[in-house]
Design an enzyme around this catalytic site. Structure first.
Site, short mmCIF file in Angstrom:
data_model
loop_
_atom_site.label_atom_id
_atom_site.label_comp_id
_atom_site.label_asym_id
_atom_site.label_seq_id
_atom_site.Cartn_x
_atom_site.Cartn_y
_atom_site.Cartn_z
N TYR A 31 29.66 42.38 39.01
CA TYR A 31 31.04 42.36 39.50
C TYR A 31 31.33 43.46 40.53
O TYR A 31 32.44 43.52 41.07
CB TYR A 31 32.01 42.50 38.33
N HIS A 36 38.22 41.39 42.34
CA HIS A 36 38.86 41.70 41.06
C HIS A 36 38.59 43.15 40.62
O HIS A 36 39.21 43.61 39.65
CB HIS A 36 38.35 40.72 40.00
N TYR A 81 35.96 44.47 29.88
CA TYR A 81 36.20 43.33 30.74
C TYR A 81 37.71 43.18 30.95
O TYR A 81 38.53 43.61 30.14
CB TYR A 81 35.57 42.02 30.22
N ASN A 83 40.12 40.99 30.91
CA ASN A 83 41.12 40.36 30.05
C ASN A 83 41.45 41.14 28.80
O ASN A 83 42.42 40.82 28.09
CB ASN A 83 40.65 38.95 29.66
N ASP A 108 44.16 44.70 41.40
CA ASP A 108 44.15 43.77 42.53
C ASP A 108 45.40 42.90 42.48
O ASP A 108 45.94 42.63 41.42
CB ASP A 108 42.90 42.89 42.47
N ASN A 129 45.71 38.86 34.21
CA ASN A 129 45.30 38.97 32.81
C ASN A 129 45.05 40.40 32.37
O ASN A 129 45.25 40.74 31.20
CB ASN A 129 44.07 38.11 32.56
#
Length: 218
Positions: A31, A36, A81, A83, A108, A129
């Site tokens: 990532y 994100h 992570y 969420n 973001d 989220n």
């Protein structure tokens, strides 16, 4: 340890309570550099500019702490992570007994052109989220500050989820790098002048940048 220095020097009092800066993103090389993860990038840019090491794991986050002048600051990148970001942010704020008006979350935002920033006192989650998780862990309380980092909107009919996990093209990367440096400067201003004054000054500048970039592809 520096944590104990905060206590010995009285920095957890109402007079000089530390700020907690939390950058949202996803851990792992997969990532790195994606849209994100600009919250992580903002933390890294600020930490590097101030010589703060992010070499500790605390409350499920990569963590660093230091001083900017006489102002204490705590930096965190949740490793839960996106969420589940609140599972780190909530416990960190509780551990340091921080009111929510001393918490600032970097994230973001597809509602802003790529490279445009906004500093806000509070707000909703807007479908993000990571913010939703943070709010849930603050029992629905939205009275924490945010640094919104514009990443632009997906082109055409592209799935927003796929867009978020893409890396920036060259033009967008240049805009984000500039925005990160602008973010470092406003964070230093916040630590010396407070949120209200720094937001008023900074958002006026970013408003004109928004106008200039809103119809330009990135």
């Amino acid at each position: 340890m520096l944590i104990n220095r905060f206590l010995r020097r009285g920095f957890c009092t109402a007079v000089a309570r530390p700020w907690l800066f939390v950058g949202l993103g996803n851990p792992g090389d997969k990532y790195k550099g994606t849209r994100h993860n600009v919250g992580f990038e903002m933390i890294d840019a600020f930490a590097e500019s101030q010589g703060i090491s992010m070499n500790t794991v605390h409350c499920k986050a990569t963590f660093g702490q230091g001083f900017v002048g006489d102002a204490p600051v705590l930096l965190a990148k949740p490793q839960t992570y996106m969420n589940l970001s609140g599972e780190s942010t909530g416990p960190l704020a509780a551990y340091y007994k921080l009111p929510l008006n001393r918490v600032l979350v970097f994230h973001d935002d597809m509602g802003l052109p790529c490279g445009v920033l906004r500093l806000r006192h509070n707000g909703g989650h807007g479908g993000h989220n990571g913010l939703k998780s943070v709010m849930n862990n603050f029992r629905g309380n939205r009275e924490f500050a945010r640094l919104r980092i514009g990443i632009g909107r997906p082109p055409g009919q592209m799935d927003p989820k796929a867009f978020l996990l893409q890396k920036f093209n060259a033009i967008a990367r240049e805009r984000i790098d500039t925005a990160l440096q602008e973010g470092v400067e406003v964070l230093k201003l916040l630590l010396s002048k407070g949120l209200t004054e720094s937001a008023r000054h900074f958002n006026t500048i970013q408003k004109y940048k928004h106008i200039r970039l809103q119809n330009m592809p990135a």
